[in-house]
Design a protein around this motif. Structure first.
Motif, mmCIF file in Angstrom:
data_model
loop_
_atom_site.group_PDB
_atom_site.id
_atom_site.type_symbol
_atom_site.label_atom_id
_atom_site.label_comp_id
_atom_site.label_asym_id
_atom_site.label_seq_id
_atom_site.Cartn_x
_atom_site.Cartn_y
_atom_site.Cartn_z
ATOM 1 N N SER A 103 20.458 35.185 24.002
ATOM 2 C CA SER A 103 20.788 36.415 22.665
ATOM 3 C C SER A 103 21.508 37.220 23.485
ATOM 4 O O SER A 103 22.219 38.143 22.798
ATOM 5 N N LEU A 312 21.116 31.025 17.396
ATOM 6 C CA LEU A 312 20.745 31.801 18.359
ATOM 7 C C LEU A 312 22.307 32.607 17.754
ATOM 8 O O LEU A 312 22.506 33.774 18.113
ATOM 9 N N GLU A 315 21.010 35.898 16.178
ATOM 10 C CA GLU A 315 20.654 36.529 17.302
ATOM 11 C C GLU A 315 21.881 37.916 17.976
ATOM 12 O O GLU A 315 21.551 38.345 18.613
ATOM 13 N N VAL A 316 23.008 36.705 18.407
ATOM 14 C CA VAL A 316 24.025 37.457 19.036
ATOM 15 C C VAL A 316 24.470 38.331 18.788
ATOM 16 O O VAL A 316 24.780 39.427 18.866
#
Ligand code: ASP
Length: 332
Positions: A103, A312, A315-316
């Motif tokens: 991420s 994900l 989180e990115v």
């Protein structure tokens, strides 16, 4: 027989039944896996991701009746290994265990050769591993207050080890340095397995790394442990305070791990891999080793393609903001 052991054994029996139903499947699905599966670890052997991945691979080997072979492809904060996975055939014979760095890579690496969301099939989260602030054994500080004072006094000449730009160990130390308003010199490795060997021999001073890599060495006195990076204390290193509770209120970083494959797996292969991962996360040996290393599986609802993709993506976004604010790039 202890209650824990009995619970673990009955968990094993249930897991075996689940394996039979979930992986047995239809006649068509029985074709997979008909040969060994390669599990890529985008970090060096002997480190924390390698430890987690080998436990999962061992359990999947039992479930599948086919060997799941770990291949370490370390370097560039895991981006070399994950690029290899993105380019592999989506047939279930190349999969990967990687972590939070999936991420952080888009924000850190200009011209990343793959799309961390779009080029992968997201199979499920595995575990969320606490991290620890550690130093070489010969460093004078005895506790968290002293190590912070030491890092402040020695910035400029103090060195920290990490597993490449964007790795969990790098990220953790970046945040720590930002919070403390200091700068130390980073020493990059292909994973914190080899970095740990150099910390033990005293090549550099401090590191922030997963409990899955540090617990044994702290207990044996080969390195010094000062604090954990989670909001709660960690059972495998009970003597360590949380950074949050004293020196750095609000400090929280841990390294979540997950299972990925190249984009485009057939549905039956996805189902078998997810089922095998769920079995691994109930495997008594995995549970016992995780507990000894200060971690545990994520909640079962997180062990799914949809949950991992959503996580994900969030989180990115989260790390993009943090990394931009810190002004860090992979060339730093
Ligand atoms: N602990 C490493 C990291 O900092 C990865 C590894 O070596 O497994 O990301």
């Amino acid at each position: 027989m202890s209650i824990l052991r009995r619970a673990l054994l009955s968990g094993a029996a249930a897991a075996t039944c689940l394996a039979w139903f979930a992986v047995g499947g239809t006649a068509a699905a029985q074709a997979y896996p008909s040969k060994p599966v390669t599990l890529i670890v985008p970090a060096a052997a002997g480190g924390p991701t390698d430890t987690v991945a080998r436990l999962i691979a061992e359990s999947m080997t039992k479930t599948f009746g086919q060997t799941v072979v770990v291949e370490n492809v370390g370097g560039a904060g895991g981006t070399i290994g994950m690029a290899k996975v993105a380019r592999a055939a989506p047939d279930g014979y190349t999969i990967a265990v990687w972590h939070i760095a999936q991420s952080t890579a888009p924000a850190l690496y200009d011209g990343l050769k793959y799309d961390v969301v779009g080029d992968f099939d997201h199979l499920g989260r595995i575990t969320d591993v606490p991290m620890t602030l550690v130093s070489k054994a010969g460093l004078p500080p005895k506790d968290i207050a002293e190590i912070i004072a030491w890092m402040k006094a020695n910035q400029g000449k103090a060195t920290y080890g990490h597993a490449g730009i964007g790795s969990a160990s790098h990220l953790c130390m970046l945040i720590l340095m930002k919070e403390l308003g200091i700068k130390m010199e980073g020493v990059g490795y292909r994973g914190t397995g080899p970095a740990m060997n150099d910390l033990i021999s005293g090549t550099f001073d401090v590191m922030c790394d997963q409990t899955t890599n540090t617990t044994g060495h702290i207990k044996d006195g080969r390195i010094k442990g000062y604090a954990v990076t989670t909001k709660a204390k960690v059972a495998s290193v009970p003597g360590l305070p949380t950074l949050d509770s004293g020196a750095l209120p609000g400090f929280e970083v841990s390294a979540w791990h997950a299972l990925w494959a190249p984009k485009g797996l057939p549905k039956d292969v996805t189902d078998k891999l997810v089922a095998a991962l769920k079995i691994a996360l109930k495997d008594p040996k995995v549970l016992e080793r995780f507990a000894g290393l200060g971690t545990e599986p994520v909640a079962e609802a997180q062990v799914s393609p949809g949950a991992l993709k959503t996580y994900l993506e969030s989180e990115v976004k989260r790390w993009d903001a943090v990394i931009k604010a810190a002004g860090v790039k992979a060339s730093n």
